[in-house]
Write a protein that holds these residues in place. Structure first.
Motif, mmCIF file in Angstrom:
data_model
loop_
_atom_site.group_PDB
_atom_site.id
_atom_site.type_symbol
_atom_site.label_atom_id
_atom_site.label_comp_id
_atom_site.label_asym_id
_atom_site.label_seq_id
_atom_site.Cartn_x
_atom_site.Cartn_y
_atom_site.Cartn_z
ATOM 1 N N THR A 238 -26.446 5.865 26.321
ATOM 2 C CA THR A 238 -27.704 5.891 27.054
ATOM 3 C C THR A 238 -27.782 4.720 28.028
ATOM 4 O O THR A 238 -28.184 4.869 29.186
ATOM 5 N N ARG B 207 -28.851 11.181 28.474
ATOM 6 C CA ARG B 207 -30.208 11.079 29.031
ATOM 7 C C ARG B 207 -31.193 11.494 27.947
ATOM 8 O O ARG B 207 -31.387 12.688 27.703
ATOM 9 N N PRO B 208 -31.821 10.525 27.284
ATOM 10 C CA PRO B 208 -32.734 10.864 26.188
ATOM 11 C C PRO B 208 -34.035 11.471 26.685
ATOM 12 O O PRO B 208 -34.364 11.404 27.879
ATOM 13 N N ARG B 209 -34.777 12.052 25.760
ATOM 14 C CA ARG B 209 -36.046 12.692 26.122
ATOM 15 C C ARG B 209 -37.143 11.670 26.417
ATOM 16 O O ARG B 209 -38.098 11.968 27.137
ATOM 17 N N ALA B 210 -37.007 10.496 25.843
ATOM 18 C CA ALA B 210 -38.033 9.470 26.037
ATOM 19 C C ALA B 210 -37.368 8.105 26.054
ATOM 20 O O ALA B 210 -36.219 7.952 25.632
ATOM 21 N N ALA C 156 -37.963 7.755 31.272
ATOM 22 C CA ALA C 156 -38.238 9.180 31.090
ATOM 23 C C ALA C 156 -39.605 9.553 31.646
ATOM 24 O O ALA C 156 -39.766 10.607 32.275
#
Length: 317
Positions: free
Chosen positions: A22, A28-31, A44
């Motif tokens: 990351t 690409r994380p959700r948050a 995000a």
């Protein structure tokens, strides 16, 4: 983070490598939010995601990621866009410039991968299990070399590893990750002194046992599941887990000990005698364990201040 090195430890699947990827921009994380100083790389909520090639990171993956068809020099040139014999010299592989990865030892591949990571002139160094593929002797040698190099580079560095020994040897602070959550982040010595929970205690090498605490004058009596009692200086009551490190346990005559256990194996390890019992591991001097034999019953004791009482999290999911 300054120029410090931070290490993250955790069980397999805890999220250590995902965190590194990351930061590098490979996931690409959700948050969440990633920034280096004032430079925002990911947010995000605001839809910000800087591409990996635009982030000044030097990433050393667990498998080293060298191109097998390229020479050592060409692997580093791929990242630097120019020849960098100075980097090869710096990590001690200049004499291998024309070799290919398949001709190298594990330690040599690690050094080449590190040179390639540095070739990007990074502002932060990301190291994913850098010693995982190395034998014990090479591991110590390369770890010492990396320790000196990190001090010389003065780069902020983030290291993930399964090994608390590696983390404590290299990092200014050590964090413990559990299911993607940072459980505790502090110095290695503080993790040993006051682990936040049983997971931290176990990852740092403690014996962790279930017990019931009975409060009393000056502390608590710890009645261990499976039999036996320890004293703790801490006040607690009810179901708990307790942690005590192998070097804090002393062997004694089982006839006069409130805790007994059975010897399963005895081995020498880095100048110490490591005695594995049915429920405990004990670290002693070689002379203390010389007469021990498999199947022998021994007594144990620990100072109350060394018996850490932790919350009982066995039912937690």
């Amino acid at each position: 983070m300054g120029a410090e090195t931070v290490a993250l430890i955790g069980l397999s699947g805890a999220g250590k490598t995902s965190l590194l990827r990351t930061v590098a921009g490979l996931e690409r994380p959700r948050a969440g939010r990633v920034a280096l100083g004032e430079e925002l790389w990911f947010d995000a909520a605001r839809g910000v995601h800087v591409a990996p090639e635009r982030r000044k990171t030097g990433y050393l993956p667990q498998d080293y990621g060298l191109f097998p068809h390229l020479t050592v020099a060409a692997n580093v040139r791929f990242a630097a866009k120019v020849d960098r014999p100075d980097l090869l010299e710096r990590v001690g592989v200049a004499h291998l410039a024309s070799a290919r990865p398949g001709q190298l030892s594990g330690g040599e591949r690690q050094r080449v991968a590190l040179a390639r990571a540095l070739a990007r002139e990074p502002r932060v160094l990301l190291l994913d299990e850098p010693f995982g593929a190395l034998d014990a002797i090479t591991r110590l040698q390369v770890r010492n070399e990396l320790d000196l190099l990190l001090a010389e580079l003065e780069l902020p560095s983030l290291l993930v590893t399964h090994s608390f020994d590696d983390a404590s040897a290299l990092a200014h602070r050590v964090g413990v990750i559990d299911h993607g959550r940072l459980v505790q982040l502090t110095t290695a010595s503080e993790l040993l002194r006051a682990p936040a929970n049983a997971l931290v205690a176990g990852l740092t090498g403690a014996n962790v046992l279930a017990a019931v605490a009975v409060p009393g004058s000056g502390g608590s009596t710890i009645r261990l599941d499976g039999g036996g009692e320890l004293r703790s200086a801490g006040h607690a009551e009810g179901p708990v887990q307790v942690a005590v490190y192998p070097w804090e346990l002393e062997l004694e005559d089982p006839r006069f000990s409130p805790v007994t256990d059975t010897v399963r194996s005895v081995r020498h390890e880095q100048g110490h005698l490591v005695i594995h019992l049915s429920r405990f591991a004990v670290q002693a001097s070689p002379s203390d364990g010389a007469p021990l034999a498999d199947g022998q019953t021994v007594g144990l004791r620990a100072a109350p201040a060394d018996v850490r009482v932790l919350a009982d999290t066995r039912s937690a999911t």
